[in-house]
Design a protein around this motif. Structure first.
Motif, PDB file in Angstrom:
ATOM      1  N   UNK A 196     -12.567   2.576  -6.208  1.00  0.00           N
ATOM      2  CA  UNK A 196     -11.379   3.395  -6.424  1.00  0.00           C
ATOM      3  C   UNK A 196     -11.722   4.885  -6.417  1.00  0.00           C
ATOM      4  N   UNK A 197     -12.904   5.223  -6.917  1.00  0.00           N
ATOM      5  CA  UNK A 197     -13.331   6.623  -6.879  1.00  0.00           C
ATOM      6  C   UNK A 197     -13.516   7.073  -5.431  1.00  0.00           C
ATOM      7  N   UNK A 198     -14.217   6.251  -4.653  1.00  0.00           N
ATOM      8  CA  UNK A 198     -14.399   6.578  -3.239  1.00  0.00           C
ATOM      9  C   UNK A 198     -13.062   6.596  -2.506  1.00  0.00           C
ATOM     10  N   UNK A 199     -12.176   5.656  -2.875  1.00  0.00           N
ATOM     11  CA  UNK A 199     -10.861   5.610  -2.259  1.00  0.00           C
ATOM     12  C   UNK A 199     -10.043   6.839  -2.598  1.00  0.00           C
ATOM     13  N   UNK A 200     -10.118   7.290  -3.848  1.00  0.00           N
ATOM     14  CA  UNK A 200      -9.384   8.488  -4.255  1.00  0.00           C
ATOM     15  C   UNK A 200      -9.872   9.712  -3.488  1.00  0.00           C
ATOM     16  N   UNK A 201     -11.177   9.743  -3.200  1.00  0.00           N
ATOM     17  CA  UNK A 201     -11.736  10.835  -2.401  1.00  0.00           C
ATOM     18  C   UNK A 201     -11.338  10.695  -0.936  1.00  0.00           C
ATOM     19  N   UNK A 202     -11.606   9.514  -0.354  1.00  0.00           N
ATOM     20  CA  UNK A 202     -11.371   9.321   1.078  1.00  0.00           C
ATOM     21  C   UNK A 202      -9.899   9.321   1.452  1.00  0.00           C
ATOM     22  N   UNK A 203      -9.094   8.525   0.755  1.00  0.00           N
ATOM     23  CA  UNK A 203      -7.665   8.476   1.052  1.00  0.00           C
ATOM     24  C   UNK A 203      -7.025   9.824   0.724  1.00  0.00           C
ATOM     25  N   UNK A 204      -7.565  10.483  -0.308  1.00  0.00           N
ATOM     26  CA  UNK A 204      -7.067  11.816  -0.649  1.00  0.00           C
ATOM     27  C   UNK A 204      -7.286  12.806   0.482  1.00  0.00           C
ATOM     28  N   UNK A 205      -8.445  12.720   1.144  1.00  0.00           N
ATOM     29  CA  UNK A 205      -8.720  13.602   2.277  1.00  0.00           C
ATOM     30  C   UNK A 205      -7.783  13.296   3.443  1.00  0.00           C
ATOM     31  N   UNK A 206      -7.516  12.015   3.656  1.00  0.00           N
ATOM     32  CA  UNK A 206      -6.582  11.629   4.722  1.00  0.00           C
ATOM     33  C   UNK A 206      -5.203  12.209   4.439  1.00  0.00           C
ATOM     34  N   UNK A 207      -4.774  12.129   3.187  1.00  0.00           N
ATOM     35  CA  UNK A 207      -3.459  12.660   2.844  1.00  0.00           C
ATOM     36  C   UNK A 207      -3.415  14.178   3.018  1.00  0.00           C
ATOM     37  N   UNK A 208      -4.479  14.855   2.606  1.00  0.00           N
ATOM     38  CA  UNK A 208      -4.530  16.315   2.736  1.00  0.00           C
ATOM     39  C   UNK A 208      -4.517  16.745   4.199  1.00  0.00           C
ATOM     40  N   UNK A 233     -13.373  17.526  -7.887  1.00  0.00           N
ATOM     41  CA  UNK A 233     -14.025  16.397  -8.558  1.00  0.00           C
ATOM     42  C   UNK A 233     -13.222  15.938  -9.763  1.00  0.00           C
ATOM     43  N   UNK A 234     -12.677  16.874 -10.509  1.00  0.00           N
ATOM     44  CA  UNK A 234     -11.873  16.535 -11.681  1.00  0.00           C
ATOM     45  C   UNK A 234     -10.608  15.785 -11.278  1.00  0.00           C
ATOM     46  N   UNK A 235      -9.957  16.254 -10.227  1.00  0.00           N
ATOM     47  CA  UNK A 235      -8.739  15.599  -9.733  1.00  0.00           C
ATOM     48  C   UNK A 235      -9.028  14.184  -9.258  1.00  0.00           C
ATOM     49  N   UNK A 236     -10.085  14.021  -8.475  1.00  0.00           N
ATOM     50  CA  UNK A 236     -10.459  12.702  -7.949  1.00  0.00           C
ATOM     51  C   UNK A 236     -10.781  11.742  -9.089  1.00  0.00           C
ATOM     52  N   UNK A 237     -11.537  12.225 -10.071  1.00  0.00           N
ATOM     53  CA  UNK A 237     -11.926  11.386 -11.205  1.00  0.00           C
ATOM     54  C   UNK A 237     -10.703  10.940 -12.006  1.00  0.00           C
ATOM     55  N   UNK A 238      -9.787  11.847 -12.250  1.00  0.00           N
ATOM     56  CA  UNK A 238      -8.584  11.507 -13.013  1.00  0.00           C
ATOM     57  C   UNK A 238      -7.739  10.467 -12.282  1.00  0.00           C
ATOM     58  N   UNK A 239      -7.564  10.661 -10.982  1.00  0.00           N
ATOM     59  CA  UNK A 239      -6.775   9.709 -10.193  1.00  0.00           C
ATOM     60  C   UNK A 239      -7.447   8.338 -10.197  1.00  0.00           C
ATOM     61  N   UNK A 296       0.819  -1.210   0.000  1.00  0.00           N
ATOM     62  CA  UNK A 296       0.000   0.000   0.000  1.00  0.00           C
ATOM     63  C   UNK A 296       0.850   1.256   0.000  1.00  0.00           C
ATOM     64  N   UNK A 297       1.949   1.229   0.739  1.00  0.00           N
ATOM     65  CA  UNK A 297       2.858   2.368   0.779  1.00  0.00           C
ATOM     66  C   UNK A 297       3.467   2.640  -0.591  1.00  0.00           C
ATOM     67  N   UNK A 298       3.889   1.588  -1.281  1.00  0.00           N
ATOM     68  CA  UNK A 298       4.485   1.746  -2.612  1.00  0.00           C
ATOM     69  C   UNK A 298       3.496   2.380  -3.589  1.00  0.00           C
ATOM     70  N   UNK A 299       2.247   1.948  -3.515  1.00  0.00           N
ATOM     71  CA  UNK A 299       1.227   2.548  -4.385  1.00  0.00           C
ATOM     72  C   UNK A 299       0.965   3.998  -4.007  1.00  0.00           C
ATOM     73  N   UNK A 300       0.855   4.255  -2.706  1.00  0.00           N
ATOM     74  CA  UNK A 300       0.464   5.594  -2.253  1.00  0.00           C
ATOM     75  C   UNK A 300       1.542   6.643  -2.473  1.00  0.00           C
ATOM     76  N   UNK A 301       2.797   6.231  -2.536  1.00  0.00           N
ATOM     77  CA  UNK A 301       3.857   7.176  -2.908  1.00  0.00           C
ATOM     78  C   UNK A 301       3.521   7.780  -4.269  1.00  0.00           C
ATOM     79  N   UNK A 302       2.954   6.945  -5.150  1.00  0.00           N
ATOM     80  CA  UNK A 302       2.584   7.418  -6.480  1.00  0.00           C
ATOM     81  C   UNK A 302       1.254   8.137  -6.530  1.00  0.00           C
ATOM     82  N   UNK A 303       0.194   7.477  -6.066  1.00  0.00           N
ATOM     83  CA  UNK A 303      -1.158   8.027  -6.237  1.00  0.00           C
ATOM     84  C   UNK A 303      -1.413   9.266  -5.404  1.00  0.00           C
ATOM     85  N   UNK A 304      -1.020   9.256  -4.145  1.00  0.00           N
ATOM     86  CA  UNK A 304      -1.251  10.416  -3.288  1.00  0.00           C
ATOM     87  C   UNK A 304      -0.013  11.315  -3.214  1.00  0.00           C
TER      88      UNK A 304
END
Length: 228
Positions: free
Chosen positions: A162-174, A132-138, A111-119
């Motif tokens: 993955x859409x929900x994950x991009x939103x939720x995990x994205x908020x955690x990262x922010x 919304x555009x950023x989340x959709x693209x990711x 998960x860490x290896x992926x998140x270095x890239x995605x988030x």
């Protein structure tokens, strides 16, 4: 010039991420080892390598941190890594008589290896876009990266996840800027790859409740400390 540099960095990142994924899951490159844990990690290493190469190549001042906003490394390591391993491992030991310590930590590192890239990389590069555009693209790029293009019901559900994950995990990262934290959230699904039964759902709810509560409380504490 800045936008061209950003677009170029994203293209380089994604090409490398896709290439490593393709080599890991669509070729016999991993036949050199019988170690399943190594194979798991190699399947997820592309986004991390793509991010590091792109950052170096385009000289991007990127904020990539394991501890993020937390005062020390141990705090997110304990809450988002050690605690879930102990909790899930203990339940597994009670039910099945085994403590899958290595497997659980392998899933977290994956998960860490992926998140270095995605988030850590991609979300930061797209942060100036509408949310919304950023989340959709990711989410779409993340979905394509899995190289499973069958338009089945389960795949469409996966895209939604993955859409929900991009939103939720994205908020955690922010909120935290901690790669340990987002790797923990990312790994929730991968911890239970053989299906979600009542016990697994209960564990997910417990972990989400504790993690979200911890993030909110720590954020409030940090703001209080800043006022003092």
């Amino acid at each position: 010039m800045k936008e061209r540099k950003r677009l170029g960095s994203i293209i380089v990142f994604y090409v490398i991420a896709i290439l490593f994924r393709f080599l890991a899951v669509k070729t016999h490159l991993l036949d050199f080892t019988d170690n399943e844990f190594i194979k798991i990690l190699l399947r997820g290493i592309g986004p991390a390598i793509g991010a590091f190469v792109s950052v170096k190549l385009f000289n991007i001042p990127l904020r990539i941190s394991l501890k993020g906003n937390y005062r020390n490394l141990f705090l997110p390591l304990f809450v988002f890594w050690i605690f879930p391993v102990v909790l899930i491992g203990t339940v597994s030991y009670i039910q099945q008589g085994q403590f899958p310590f290595v497997l659980l930590f392998t899933v977290l590192v994956y998960g860490l290896l992926e998140e270095i890239g995605w988030r850590g990389f991609l979300q930061e590069q797209l942060k100036d876009l509408p949310k919304l555009q950023s989340i959709t693209m990711i989410a779409v790029l993340w979905f394509i990266w899995h190289l499973n293009f069958e338009f089945t019901r389960s795949n469409m559900i996966f895209l939604g996840v993955l859409f929900l994950g991009s939103w939720g995990i994205g908020k955690v990262y922010s909120k935290t800027y901690s790669l340990l934290a987002v790797a923990g959230f990312h790994s929730l699904n991968n911890f239970f790859r053989h299906g979600l039964h009542q016990t697994e759902l209960i564990l997910i709810v417990i972990l989400l409740a504790i993690w979200i509560g911890f993030i909110i409380r720590y954020d409030s504490y940090k703001k209080y400390q800043d006022i003092q």
